[in-house]
Design an enzyme around this catalytic site. Sequence first.
Site, PDB file in Angstrom:
ATOM      1  N   CYS A 272      38.839  28.173  40.914  1.00  0.00           N
ATOM      2  CA  CYS A 272      40.003  27.192  41.155  1.00  0.00           C
ATOM      3  C   CYS A 272      40.733  26.986  39.933  1.00  0.00           C
ATOM      4  CB  CYS A 272      39.429  25.981  42.039  1.00  0.00           C
ATOM      5  SG  CYS A 272      38.326  25.259  40.579  1.00  0.00           S
ATOM      6  N   ALA A 273      40.246  27.063  38.901  1.00  0.00           N
ATOM      7  CA  ALA A 273      41.339  26.878  37.648  1.00  0.00           C
ATOM      8  C   ALA A 273      42.503  27.876  37.518  1.00  0.00           C
ATOM      9  CB  ALA A 273      40.573  26.917  36.333  1.00  0.00           C
ATOM     10  N   PRO A 274      43.547  27.069  37.124  1.00  0.00           N
ATOM     11  CA  PRO A 274      43.807  25.796  36.390  1.00  0.00           C
ATOM     12  C   PRO A 274      44.051  24.500  37.533  1.00  0.00           C
ATOM     13  CG  PRO A 274      45.853  27.081  36.166  1.00  0.00           C
ATOM     14  CD  PRO A 274      44.637  27.968  36.855  1.00  0.00           C
TER      15      PRO A 274
ATOM     16  N   CYS B  27      47.402  37.470  41.151  1.00  0.00           N
ATOM     17  CA  CYS B  27      48.629  37.503  40.576  1.00  0.00           C
ATOM     18  C   CYS B  27      49.002  38.957  39.804  1.00  0.00           C
ATOM     19  CB  CYS B  27      48.919  36.448  39.455  1.00  0.00           C
ATOM     20  SG  CYS B  27      47.503  36.250  38.117  1.00  0.00           S
TER      21      CYS B  27
ATOM     22  N   GLY C  46      46.559  24.650  40.344  1.00  0.00           N
ATOM     23  CA  GLY C  46      47.738  24.179  40.974  1.00  0.00           C
ATOM     24  C   GLY C  46      47.487  24.435  42.543  1.00  0.00           C
ATOM     25  N   LYS C  47      46.808  25.629  42.893  1.00  0.00           N
ATOM     26  CA  LYS C  47      46.566  25.553  44.342  1.00  0.00           C
ATOM     27  C   LYS C  47      45.607  24.619  45.008  1.00  0.00           C
ATOM     28  CE  LYS C  47      47.508  30.926  44.063  1.00  0.00           C
ATOM     29  NZ  LYS C  47      47.362  30.677  42.369  1.00  0.00           N
TER      30      LYS C  47
ATOM     31  N   ASP D 276      41.109  33.185  44.629  1.00  0.00           N
ATOM     32  CA  ASP D 276      42.282  33.542  43.870  1.00  0.00           C
ATOM     33  C   ASP D 276      41.598  34.293  42.856  1.00  0.00           C
ATOM     34  OD1 ASP D 276      44.645  33.571  42.368  1.00  0.00           O
ATOM     35  OD2 ASP D 276      44.801  31.676  41.999  1.00  0.00           O
TER      36      ASP D 276
END
Length: 443
Positions: free
Chosen positions: A262-264, A380, A266-267, A327
């Site tokens: 989950c870091a950083p 990404c 945003g989502k 992610d």
Amino acid sequence: MNDRRPPNGQEVRAAAARNLVPVITAKGSLATLDEGQVGSRDRGLLRELCYGVCRTQPRLEALAARLLKHPFKRRDADIQALLLVGIYQLLYLRVPAHAAVGETAGAARLLGKEWATRVLNGCLRRLQREAPALQAEVDKDPCVALMHPAWLLKALRQAWPEDWRAIAAANNVAGPMTLRINRRHGDREAYMERLYEVHQPARLCLHSPDGLTLETPCDVYQLPGFAEGHVSVQDEAAQLAAELLGPVLAPRPGARVLDACCAPGGKTAHLLEVFDLALTGIDSDAKRLSRVESTLERLNLEATLLHADAAEDAWWDGTPFDAILLDAPCSGSGVIRRHPDIKALRRAEDIPQLARLQARLLDALWAKLAPGGTLLYATCSVLPEENADQIRAFLARTPDVEVTTPADVAWGRPAGAGRQLLPEVESHDGFFYARLRKAPAAT
């Protein structure tokens, strides 16, 4: 009284060299950029020098090799970095040439290497005289002209034969500053009016209903309501995760959701702003997990945060999740414009290793998804090994999967069972998404 402090111009250039040494020696990244080495007025220039050098490094290195009679020894990587800083200023910044040369050469004294002042001065003055000819010579190499390592250019060309040059060009330009409006405090149209009141014009993002892109980047604390959690900085492509999970989560208040890796944050925050969730966020990096905690605190949001490896089972209480956002760790090849040190630090051999990790995560998390639940896989990256090929292999070994990635959206392009966004100069970063639904339990 005489002030014996060195000029600020030399201090900021010496600081840039110190911060760049880990990058050009492949031992660290710009994530550890130490802005405290200079005064607050010089921090903008420090960041510009460090990020700019990384963005243009293949070209700067090629020119440095032409300018030097002999390469610097390994112990003088700081002087090599200082030379790159000088070349970058002369070619890419509106710094007066005399300052670019004099302050850069003088900065060698602050690094304890006065002998290098003459070498740097000679190299930079030669570049002043011969810049067009030297640039034309080094630019015969496509890797230099496009400012990408050879392995990455080859990978981009194989994956995107019609788009690889445009991708490289987008990677070489700093990305725009895009905001995500917190719906709990109003919509983006109202916030855009607040921006105009403080002379920060912005435009609506095309694909994210919560996104605005500033015409001119600024310090986050100049944004109205930032400290109060009214707005966050997040690229438009990253904001689409919440859009893709919307049809799954909107009709299910209190849904049990996992944000793996989950870091950083945003989502994580975006999901909590938009939906009523019982969200668990996990990450294997404790330092980065603390950033998630800080983000949620600023936004007045709550989640269960765990320091854990998503590929393992020890952290899980055995209760399946209604939805999972993976992610996944990846090459970052879609966000090079925001993290230009990726060009220097990433290697071709990293991609298979990352693909194996992504496969482990997919298999481990699929087992934790409830029947009828949805897993959203995101990276990404723009490389198929991490994206379309990864999902294709997962589908081949997993029997109970239904692909629900939408085909009727206006963003991205079909990429196997997912959709691929390529980085665009004035718009979003490069991202991949695949939405997968587990078959419901047999009745």
